[in-house]
Design an enzyme around this catalytic site. Structure first.
Site, short mmCIF file in Angstrom:
data_model
loop_
_atom_site.label_atom_id
_atom_site.label_comp_id
_atom_site.label_asym_id
_atom_site.label_seq_id
_atom_site.Cartn_x
_atom_site.Cartn_y
_atom_site.Cartn_z
N TYR A 60 0.99 -1.54 -0.02
CA TYR A 60 0.12 0.18 0.41
C TYR A 60 0.49 1.04 0.37
O TYR A 60 0.84 2.62 1.11
CB TYR A 60 -0.79 -0.09 1.04
CG TYR A 60 -1.60 -1.39 1.12
CD1 TYR A 60 -2.30 -2.00 -0.11
CD2 TYR A 60 -2.55 -1.77 2.49
CE1 TYR A 60 -3.42 -2.48 0.10
CE2 TYR A 60 -3.87 -2.85 2.55
CZ TYR A 60 -4.04 -2.99 0.56
OH TYR A 60 -5.45 -4.05 1.51
N HIS A 126 -1.57 -12.07 2.14
CA HIS A 126 -2.48 -11.17 0.54
C HIS A 126 -2.45 -12.48 0.52
O HIS A 126 -4.47 -11.84 0.18
CB HIS A 126 -1.54 -10.25 0.38
CG HIS A 126 -2.13 -9.32 0.45
ND1 HIS A 126 -1.54 -7.80 0.09
CD2 HIS A 126 -3.95 -8.54 0.16
CE1 HIS A 126 -2.91 -6.40 0.07
NE2 HIS A 126 -3.94 -7.40 -0.22
N SER A 205 -13.15 -3.83 1.90
CA SER A 205 -14.39 -2.81 0.68
C SER A 205 -15.80 -3.11 1.53
O SER A 205 -16.64 -3.68 0.43
CB SER A 205 -14.18 -3.51 -0.44
OG SER A 205 -12.80 -3.28 -1.22
N PRO A 206 -15.96 -3.00 2.69
CA PRO A 206 -17.50 -3.28 3.40
C PRO A 206 -18.50 -2.25 2.60
O PRO A 206 -19.42 -2.62 2.82
CB PRO A 206 -17.22 -3.44 4.53
CG PRO A 206 -16.28 -2.11 4.97
CD PRO A 206 -14.97 -2.37 3.68
N LEU A 207 -17.89 -1.49 2.14
CA LEU A 207 -19.19 -0.70 0.77
C LEU A 207 -18.67 -0.43 -0.25
O LEU A 207 -19.13 0.27 -1.07
CB LEU A 207 -18.33 0.48 1.27
CG LEU A 207 -18.69 1.28 3.20
CD1 LEU A 207 -17.76 2.81 3.45
CD2 LEU A 207 -20.21 1.03 3.63
N GLY A 208 -19.06 -1.68 -0.62
CA GLY A 208 -18.53 -1.72 -2.32
C GLY A 208 -17.40 -1.35 -3.39
O GLY A 208 -18.13 -0.90 -3.75
N ARG A 209 -16.63 -0.68 -2.54
CA ARG A 209 -15.87 0.32 -2.93
C ARG A 209 -16.05 1.50 -2.98
O ARG A 209 -15.42 1.84 -3.93
CB ARG A 209 -15.15 -0.50 -4.63
CG ARG A 209 -14.46 -1.09 -4.56
CD ARG A 209 -13.43 -1.92 -5.42
NE ARG A 209 -12.98 -3.59 -4.83
CZ ARG A 209 -12.18 -3.66 -4.17
NH1 ARG A 209 -11.21 -3.07 -3.62
NH2 ARG A 209 -11.88 -5.43 -4.27
N GLY A 210 -17.22 1.81 -2.40
CA GLY A 210 -17.56 3.70 -2.52
C GLY A 210 -18.71 3.40 -3.02
O GLY A 210 -19.57 4.38 -2.71
N PHE A 211 -19.37 2.62 -3.34
CA PHE A 211 -20.85 2.88 -4.70
C PHE A 211 -22.15 2.93 -3.56
O PHE A 211 -22.60 3.44 -3.08
CB PHE A 211 -20.78 1.24 -4.84
CG PHE A 211 -21.54 1.76 -6.48
CD1 PHE A 211 -22.25 2.28 -6.74
CD2 PHE A 211 -20.64 1.07 -7.51
CE1 PHE A 211 -22.77 2.30 -8.21
CE2 PHE A 211 -20.86 0.83 -8.71
CZ PHE A 211 -22.19 1.97 -9.05
#
Length: 330
Positions: A60, A126, A205-211
């Site tokens: 990262y 990873h 990504s619990p927010l769907g990559r921002g979606f």
């Protein structure tokens, strides 16, 4: 802040953690943080809000350096997780993987140096290296535990059978996997195995990559170099389909007097007492919004309404491009 345990014998962590990818990589997400002071400020605010679980990785960018800087003077307040296994410098859309014992030891030492700490609380593989038996990789990781460099072991995007094989070599505290209203794959085979073995699921990504944060109306809302521009779920008809789903979730959120992001995180928290979501953000405002999800109540009617709007499999598009899909579920 509610706390949850990483595995049978792992540490207690905040029910929501902080993913630190966005503070280290430029041109991956539109709002990535590049300023050291802002990154440190974000992490310190997370600690003030009760988050004690920080998740980073050696690939990262300079995230490990920034996390290490933020932890000076407060290392003991944090459960620190980092990852190795994806080859540093490999193409973003076609990652190389190295799970060799030599890679295990070399990458751990390098991460410890960048973080400026004497041990890592949770060390993940990873991605599973198809060329190296998982027993060899985890065996080398177990040597890190014996040496005192690592406290607990984790895997990421590993298949259920791989998890079983790894667990026979050394206890696994956590399995990190993408999991959200948009990605419910773990519910079919992975979660039952984790619960059988007493392994926590850490949801990235619990927010769907921002979606699921209802932040986008068009792909043009993303910076030109944003990685998501090449993601299948952000393409053409798939974007429109997914946007329509989010709009309907937004209506439910408004009725519950919360944001769509809070609704999505609360769904994960109430559905799974052994799942710890780690939403990433570069914004203190978004961080505070995400934390608000722990205050939201849920009942069967809420679950049923959300299921009607977004049943399993309703999302359009794969979660990665084809080359990246090859190194999932290893």
């Amino acid at each position: 802040m509610e706390q949850r345990r990483l595995g049978h014998e792992g540490p207690l962590v905040s029910a929501i953690g902080l993913g630190c990818m966005s503070i280290g990589i430029a041109d991956v997400y539109t709002s990535s943080v590049q300023d050291d002071e802002k990154a440190v400020e974000l992490i310190h605010r997370a600690l003030d809000l009760g988050i004690n679980f920080l998740d980073t990785a050696n690939i990262y960018g300079d995230s490990e350096l920034k996390v290490g800087k933020a932890l000076r003077g407060c290392r003991n307040e944090v459960v620190l997780a980092t990852k190795f296994g994806i080859v540093m410098g490999s193409d973003l859309h076609n990652r190389g993987v190295d799970g060799s014992p030599e890679s295990v030891h070399r990458n751990c030492d390098e991460s410890l140096k960048r973080l400026g700490v004497d041990h890592i609380d949770l060390y993940y593989l990873h991605r599973v290296d198809p060329q190296v038996p998982i027993e060899e990789t985890v065996g080398a990781m177990a040597e890190l535990v014996k040496a005192g460099k690592v406290r607990h072991l984790g895997l990421s995007e590993a298949a259920p059978n791989t998890v079983r094989r790894a667990y026979k070599v050394h206890p696994i505290a956590a399995l990190q996997n993408e999991y959200s209203l948009f990605t419910r794959d773990p519910e079919e085979e992975l979660l039952p195995v984790l619960r059988e073995l007493g392994i926590a699921l850490v949801a990235y990504s619990p927010l769907g990559r921002g979606f699921l944060g209802a932040r986008f109306r068009s792909v043009d809302d993303l910076a030109p170099g944003d990685w998501r521009r090449g993601n299948p779920r952000f393409q053409g008809e798939q974007f429109a389909r997914n946007l329509a789903i989010v709009d309907r979730l937004q209506e439910i959120a408004e009725e519950k007097h919360c944001t769509a992001a809070q609704l999505a995180l609360a769904w994960l928290l109430h559905r799974n007492p052994d799942v710890i979501p780690i939403p990433g953000t570069s914004s203190i405002g978004r961080l505070e919004e995400n934390i608000g999800a722990v205050q939201i109540s849920f009942n069967d009617e809420d679950f049923n309404r959300i299921e009607a709007v977004l049943p399993k499999g309703a999302v359009g598009g794969e979660r990665y491009a084809p080359e990246m899909m090859k190194i999932l579920n290893g």
